[in-house]
Design an enzyme around this catalytic site. Structure first.
Site, mmCIF file in Angstrom:
data_model
loop_
_atom_site.group_PDB
_atom_site.id
_atom_site.type_symbol
_atom_site.label_atom_id
_atom_site.label_comp_id
_atom_site.label_asym_id
_atom_site.label_seq_id
_atom_site.Cartn_x
_atom_site.Cartn_y
_atom_site.Cartn_z
ATOM 1 C CE1 TYR A 9 2.225 5.621 4.351
ATOM 2 C CE2 TYR A 9 3.565 4.525 2.710
ATOM 3 C CZ TYR A 9 3.202 5.662 3.383
ATOM 4 O OH TYR A 9 3.800 6.853 3.084
ATOM 5 N N GLY A 10 -1.370 3.903 2.982
ATOM 6 C CA GLY A 10 -2.101 5.107 3.412
ATOM 7 C C GLY A 10 -3.379 5.313 2.639
ATOM 8 C CG LEU A 12 -2.423 5.576 -2.993
ATOM 9 C CD1 LEU A 12 -0.983 5.363 -3.466
ATOM 10 C CD2 LEU A 12 -3.284 6.012 -4.168
ATOM 11 C CD GLU A 84 1.451 9.215 -2.736
ATOM 12 O OE1 GLU A 84 1.466 10.193 -1.967
ATOM 13 O OE2 GLU A 84 0.544 8.382 -2.725
HETATM 14 N N1 PCA Z 1 -0.469 7.420 -0.255
HETATM 15 C C1 PCA Z 1 0.593 6.456 -0.353
HETATM 16 C C2 PCA Z 1 1.632 6.997 0.551
HETATM 17 C C3 PCA Z 1 0.900 7.792 1.548
HETATM 18 C C4 PCA Z 1 -0.422 8.011 0.946
HETATM 19 O O1 PCA Z 1 -1.361 8.562 1.443
HETATM 20 C C5 PCA Z 1 0.083 5.121 0.142
HETATM 21 O O2 PCA Z 1 -1.105 4.957 0.405
HETATM 22 O O3 PCA Z 1 0.910 4.211 0.290
#
Ligand code: PCA
Length: 167
Positions: A9-10, A12, A84
């Protein structure tokens, strides 16, 4: 070979600062499986001095957060876990997702795993809650690991209740 379904969700997500980790074929298997939203409403915030996105484990407030799904193998899971700092900072946990939220006749619920912030400081709930993360929202630019201050003491206390500020 066992594959795991991961919901990102972030940073990635495609086009975001750590997306290269989802593309590098030498790290492990990583197969895109489309987009989905969380079935429950969750708080997705950008916090800490490095403007990092966090999905807070408490649900009920916020949005049906939008993200992308990938099927990954053990090697890729290990790579993501390192990025993470799982399970010390983020924790990988099950999340129920809905595909095709806008088309109720073909709506489908299923479970994946996402990197949540579990022991979050309560002030994070006062931050703007996003439905969909994008770097530079409100001018907040994400700092990659390589751009962070390696001399500075651990900053996790800013967002995580199990860490204390070290002066
Ligand atoms: N990376 C992971 C968790 C938060 C982030 O920046 C993601 O994209 O899901």
């Amino acid at each position: 070979m066992t594959l795991f379904l991961i919901f990102v969700y972030g940073t990635l997500k495609s086009g975001e600062p750590n997306y290269n980790l989802m593309q590098n074929e030498t790290s492990g298997v990583c197969i895109p499986r489309g987009v989905a939203n969380t079935k429950e409403k969750y708080s997705l915030v950008v916090a800490s001095r490095y403007n990092i996105p966090y999905l807070l484990v408490k649900h009920g407030a916020g949005h049906n957060v939008q993200g992308e799904m990938y099927e990954v193998d053990d090697a890729q899971l290990e790579l993501l876990g390192k990025l993470e700092s799982h399970p010390k900072l983020y924790m990988r946990k099950d999340v129920v997702l809905t595909r095709n939220r806008d088309d109720p006749s073909s709506r489908e619920d299923f479970t994946a795993q996402a990197y949540f912030l579990v022991n979050f400081r309560p002030h994070l709930l006062d931050l703007p809650m996003l439905e969909s993360y994008k770097d530079m929202i409100d001018g907040k630019k994400y700092s990659k690991h390589k751009d962070r201050d390696v001399q500075a003491p651990l900053w996790w206390y800013e967002i995580h209740t199990e860490y204390e500020q070290k002066i």
